[in-house]
Motif scaffolding. Structure first.
Motif, PDB file in Angstrom:
ATOM      1  N   ASN A 110      33.914   5.191  27.116  1.00 28.07           N
ATOM      2  CA  ASN A 110      33.609   5.344  28.530  1.00 28.07           C
ATOM      3  C   ASN A 110      33.749   6.823  28.884  1.00 28.07           C
ATOM      4  N   LYS A 111      33.342   7.165  30.105  1.00 27.41           N
ATOM      5  CA  LYS A 111      33.236   8.573  30.467  1.00 27.41           C
ATOM      6  C   LYS A 111      34.584   9.279  30.564  1.00 27.41           C
ATOM      7  N   GLU A 145      28.084   4.491  27.037  1.00 26.28           N
ATOM      8  CA  GLU A 145      29.220   3.648  27.386  1.00 26.28           C
ATOM      9  C   GLU A 145      29.144   2.315  26.647  1.00 26.28           C
TER      10      GLU A 145
END
Length: 431
Positions: A292-293, A247
């Motif tokens: 980011n995820k 991230e």
């Protein structure tokens, strides 16, 4: 001059009489004797043939050579036949050897070596005239091929005698063809071989050769180089990062595509979802900032040309950002060094499926647990130290009064101030 003419005339008359005698003897069956030997001859058209009549045990009998029409070519060392292509090579009691130059197809046939005995003996020499084929001609049904398609080639070897044999080679591999033999009006043979095969992209630039085998020629062939078009070959290369994708980091992918013809269009898509809105796509490059995820998923590069399209996939999995864990300090004057534990990604790992996924406990978690235990032990030591400091000193009792004048311990206790009756009140306890 008169004597010369008379000699020639006498020779001719003797020859005619000899031939008449042979014909008379031929009414009987001629004997094929082991004494008279000759050989069959194969000669390429236009070259020279050698005919040899050999006698093992000659008893001064006359040797002569006849053509397929049973005309005398040579009688002993004389040539009655007016064909200057026949020349005497050797004449002796045991051999008559004659050459025939500039051989043509009309010279083919059975030649007779004849020994004038009673009855006459004969041996036969078959002259076979070889005619090489013309230059082989190779033709292809398709000039430009596409991988996976079937193509057809033909090779023709014209006007040969005997019929030629055709073989096919693709690179260093022999392929089976289907031959067809035709006898033409001039008693020549034309051979056509047909080859059918399926091409692949590996065949691009490979030579296909048509090889003609014939006793009159060697290494006779024609060849054609294949031109094959094929779908693009696609490969995704990770430019950054070199390890795990975490991230907050950036991702840069490059799509490499090659084919024939060269792909003109390269597209990036995300399988079952949309590409992030802030992603930057430039030709074959994909760039995403601040991962980011929510960006997890399969990213696909698709390339296409006139033959078809191909793709390659990259599976993105975003891991947690690296963590730091400080060790807390105590409220004392002691200087404490704060140790920071940082976890780093392992090298040579990326986010493709099954590659580089961590399966062990994060080092930051272990460091945090150790720090908490150390802090608890320090606090316990501080509390115990302060407790002992408060209860430190010298303790006095009244039991020792009068001990200096007593003869023994019992007397000292009796003489103590207040007597024994108050001894319970003088007890002190130490915890």
């Amino acid at each position: 001059m008169a004597n010369t003419g008379s000699g020639s005339l006498a020779t001719i008359l003797f020859l005619f009489m000899f031939q008449a005698a042979l014909r008379k003897g031929a009414a009987q069956e001629p004997v094929v004797s082991q004494n008279l030997v000759t050989d069959n001859v194969s000669v390429v058209e236009g070259e020279m043939a050698i005919i040899s009549c050999r006698v093992k045990n000659n008893d001064d009998s006359v040797i002569q050579l006849l053509n397929p029409n049973r005309q005398t070519i040579y009688f002993r060392d004389m040539r009655p036949l007016k064909d200057a292509r026949f020349q005497l090579v050797n004449f002796s009691d045991n051999e008559l050897r004659v050459s025939l130059s500039n051989v043509s197809l009309s010279d083919e046939g059975r030649y007779v070596c004849q020994l004038y005995t009673d009855p006459p003996q004969e041996a036969y020499a078959d002259i076979t005239v070889l005619i090489p084929p013309g230059n082989p001609i190779i033709e292809a049904r398709d000039e430009v091929l596409s991988e996976g398609n079937e193509t057809e080639m033909t090779c023709t070897a014209m006007s040969s005698k005997p019929a030629a044999t055709i073989r096919w080679m693709k690179g260093d591999k022999e392929l089976p063809g289907k031959p067809k033999v035709e006898l033409t009006y001039d008693k020549m043979y034309t051979v056509t071989s047909r080859l059918t095969f399926t091409v692949s992209k590996e065949d691009d630039g490979v030579a296909v050769a048509c090889i003609v085998d014939h006793p009159a020629v060697k290494d006779y062939q024609a060849q054609k180089y294949l031109e094959v078009q094929y779908k693009p070959e696609v490969k995704i290369v990770v430019e950054f990062p070199q390890g795990l994708t975490r991230e907050g980091e950036n991702l840069e992918l490059t799509c490499q595509a090659k084919g024939k013809p060269q792909p003109q269009r390269v597209n990036w898509v995300k399988v079952d979802d949309d590409v992030p809105s802030h992603a930057v796509i430039t030709g074959g490059d994909l760039y995403i900032e601040n991962l980011n995820k929510s960006y997890n998923g399969t990213y696909r590069c698709v390339a296409s040309n006139a033959v078809g399209e191909s793709f390659d996939d990259y599976i993105l999995y975003v891991y947690d950002a690296p963590t730091t864990t400080p060790i807390p300090t105590t409220a004392t004057n002691t200087t404490t060094t704060i140790t920071t534990t940082i976890s780093y990604p392992e090298a040579n790992q990326d986010s493709r499926a099954g590659e580089g996924a961590p399966r062990t406990v994060d080092h930051a978690v272990i460091g945090g647990v150790v720090a908490v235990v150390v802090f608890a032990m320090l606090c316990l030591l501080i509390v115990l130290g302060r407790y002992f400091a408060r209860h430190k000193g010298t303790y006095f009792t009244h039991e020792a009064k009068g001990a200096d004048d007593a003869a023994d311990a019992d007397t000292a206790i009796i003489n103590a101030e207040g007597g024994h009756t108050n001894s319970d009140e003088k007890k002190e306890y130490y915890i």
